[in-house]
Design an enzyme around this catalytic site. Structure first.
Site, PDB file in Angstrom:
ATOM      1  CB  ALA A 190      45.097 139.516  84.629  1.00 30.14           C
ATOM      2  CB  SER A 193      40.723 147.807  80.488  1.00 33.87           C
ATOM      3  OG  SER A 193      39.713 148.537  81.148  1.00 33.87           O
ATOM      4  CG  LEU A 242      39.151 149.092  75.352  1.00 32.52           C
ATOM      5  CD1 LEU A 242      38.431 150.028  76.315  1.00 32.52           C
ATOM      6  CD2 LEU A 242      38.545 149.179  73.962  1.00 32.52           C
ATOM      7  CD  GLN A 271      44.901 153.105  71.150  1.00 26.98           C
ATOM      8  OE1 GLN A 271      45.784 153.958  71.044  1.00 26.98           O
ATOM      9  NE2 GLN A 271      43.633 153.373  70.935  1.00 26.98           N
ATOM     10  N   GLY A 317      51.414 148.441  73.737  1.00 23.03           N
ATOM     11  CA  GLY A 317      52.105 147.175  73.617  1.00 23.03           C
ATOM     12  C   GLY A 317      52.506 146.609  74.954  1.00 23.03           C
ATOM     13  CD  GLU A 332      54.119 152.811  74.513  1.00 18.38           C
ATOM     14  OE1 GLU A 332      53.848 152.726  75.723  1.00 18.38           O
ATOM     15  OE2 GLU A 332      53.431 152.272  73.631  1.00 18.38           O
ATOM     16  CD  GLU A 334      43.382 148.987  85.598  1.00 12.25           C
ATOM     17  OE1 GLU A 334      43.182 150.197  85.805  1.00 12.25           O
ATOM     18  OE2 GLU A 334      42.991 148.395  84.565  1.00 12.25           O
ATOM     19  NE  ARG A 386      49.670 151.434  83.441  1.00 10.76           N
ATOM     20  CZ  ARG A 386      49.692 151.520  82.111  1.00 10.76           C
ATOM     21  NH1 ARG A 386      50.677 150.940  81.424  1.00 10.76           N
ATOM     22  NH2 ARG A 386      48.766 152.196  81.465  1.00 10.76           N
ATOM     23  CG  LEU A 416      48.585 144.813  77.764  1.00 13.46           C
ATOM     24  CD1 LEU A 416      48.719 144.830  76.241  1.00 13.46           C
ATOM     25  CD2 LEU A 416      47.280 144.155  78.169  1.00 13.46           C
TER      26      LEU A 416
END
Length: 516
Positions: A18, A44, A47, A49, A51, A116, A356, A367, A373
């Site tokens: 961001a 973060s 980290l 993963q 997408g 997801e 965040e 969320r 992202l």
């Protein structure tokens, strides 16, 4: 502090996705980025993963994406914000690709899209299988380094946002290479990430303890829904700190959550994260372990599809091709944060928040996977556009080392005890007596130490516990066993002064004045 940092420029606090994208979008307007380590450290973003969620398939639409977001948000997501951000999502992914982010592609060159939890369509663009955060951050860092208008100050920790008598931002106190000083500016963007490091089990860097919330709160900004902490249901349970994430995309590819006997925990392994996290937590509370079993669905293809998770498993002596992977919930994402409007403006003139640390209204009480992202990428552009358009009629007053107060370098004390307290009292499942114990203990620490001398982690933990105690209902990630039903949807807002004034032990006139 070495060479004096540039003055009278916008200051962006935070070197994650961001913050960096805000700086890139600001160009050619000069700006300063403060990051606590070197670029790509302690964030973060690297980290992440799974997408970035975006309606990129012909059978999908931003409206469907928005509806999924609202359904997951359990009544606290703002419909207008969800529609606006999901509509901007495809362009945000395209911009990251234009910066050089190498997204996974199909044989015909299109973006490979994953599924997801709680998504009704395959819409998650990913990179390196399960290394999306690392890849998009790499591209953003390359763009920052190629942009002459951006000054990056590494090993720089913001300690306070200074305000003038009229309440407007007037500067930042920052420790650069350990030496505190004042950077004069009337425009500050907080992009500091979340607060997962307040908990014993977390997927965040352990230093992520809500620094941006403390900066905003001490400056007088309104905070919102701090109790809404998302616990990711599947972190690798092998004793590491922080805990490696086991991406939700594994369940999207067919992996199942099972107990030690191999029996499934849920009928729907892709239920919303709050539902899955509580099911895993309940099993652990019975003294049983929980595993993610991908042996039948992925088998020998595990490492090819999910190399980051496979590497973490191998380092822990686990072969996911032959062994089920032990998992447990871990503090992962703060859905609440500094209250902002559609331009990223906080209630303090001259102060913005993005990523965040900000509460935009997108995530609500739970969320939707891979919207984090996305929010960082979309809102970074909007914040930069608004910030660049300021007329700057008021100039900030100079500051210097002589104006530094005595609190210019306060260490975090008792981090281990604080994390244990937060996990025991403000964790996956909460109740009034436990939350009261947390508020009492943390409030007593603040009273004993004094507000200025209290470290940011303790202060943020107190505000988070206070918010959780005040929300007398169960909604999304916030489960109160003493208030199991949902009430009418409402946001819970507070300022630092209001949060502290509500504590009986701290409600003396002198303390109220020090909090305001």
């Amino acid at each position: 502090m070495g060479a004096a940092p540039p003055q009278d420029r916008p200051v962006i606090v935070g070197g994650g996705l961001a913050g960096l994208l805000t700086a890139v979008h600001l160009a050619p307007l000069p700006c300063v980025v403060l990051t606590t380590g070197r670029l790509a450290e302690h964030t973060s973003s690297a980290l992440a993963q799974g997408g970035i969620a975006a309606a990129l398939d012909p059978g999908d639409s931003p409206l469907l994406h928005a509806l999924d977001t609202l359904h997951a948000g359990a009544g606290l997501s703002d419909p207008g914000t969800a529609e606006r951000i999901t509509a901007a999502a495809p362009a945000a992914v395209e911009h990251l690709a234009a910066l050089g982010a190498r997204f996974d592609r199909t044989p015909d060159g299109g973006l490979a899209l994953g599924l997801e939890a709680a998504h009704s369509r395959h819409r998650v663009a990913h990179a390196g299988g399960d290394a999306t955060g690392h890849e998009v951050l790499r591209a953003a860092i390359a763009a920052v380094r190629a942009t002459p208008s951006i000054t990056v100050l590494e090993n720089a920790r913001a300690l306070r946002v200074l305000t003038a008598d009229d309440g407007r931002v007037a500067g930042v106190v920052a420790a650069i290479d350990g030496a505190p000083g004042v950077i004069r500016t009337d425009r500050v963007v907080l992009a500091t990430g979340g607060a997962g490091g307040l908990f014993r089990h977390t997927t965040n860097p352990t230093g992520s303890r809500g620094q941006g919330l403390a900066l905003a709160g001490r400056a007088g900004a309104e905070l919102r829904d701090l109790e809404m902490v998302q616990f990711h249901p599947t972190a690798l349970d092998v004793g590491l700190d922080p805990m490696p994430l086991v991406t939700e995309a594994l369940r999207g590819a067919g992996a199942r959550l099972v107990d030690a006997a191999g029996d499934g925990l849920l009928e729907d392994d892709l239920a919303p994260r709050d539902v899955v996290a509580r099911a895993v937590f309940a099993t652990l509370q019975r003294g049983e372990r929980v595993f993610l079993d991908a042996r039948e669905t992925l088998g020998a293809g595990f490492a090819a599809h999910f190399p980051t998770v496979a590497a973490a498993c191998r380092a822990a002596g686990i072969d996911p091709i032959r062994d089920p992977v032990p998992v447990r919930p871990a503090a992962h994402y703060l859905m609440g944060g500094v209250s902002v409007d559609g331009r990223g403006r906080t209630s303090v003139p001259g102060l913005w928040a993005v990523g965040e640390v900000a509460s935009t209204g997108l995530h609500g009480a739970n969320r939707l996977a891979s919207n984090s992202l996305l929010e960082a990428a979309v809102c970074a552009r909007w914040v930069a556009e608004d910030l660049a358009g300021q007329d700057r009629r008021r100039r900030c007053r100079p500051g210097g080392a002589s104006s530094l107060p005595r609190w210019a370098a306060i260490p975090t004390r008792g981090a281990g005890q604080l994390r244990a307290l937060m996990s025991e009292t403000v964790g996956v499942v909460r109740d009034g007596p436990s939350l009261t114990r947390a508020v009492d203990q943390l409030g007593a620490t603040v009273e004993r130490t004094g507000l200025d001398a209290t470290d940011d982690a303790t202060l943020v933990a107190l505000l988070l516990a206070t918010s959780a105690l005040r929300r007398e209902e169960s909604r999304g990630a916030h489960l109160r066993t003493d208030f199991p039903a949902a009430a009418e949807p409402r946001h819970l807002t507070l300022t630092l002064a209001a949060g502290l004034a509500g504590l009986d032990d701290l409600a003396t006139p002198a303390f109220r004045r020090s909090a305001s």
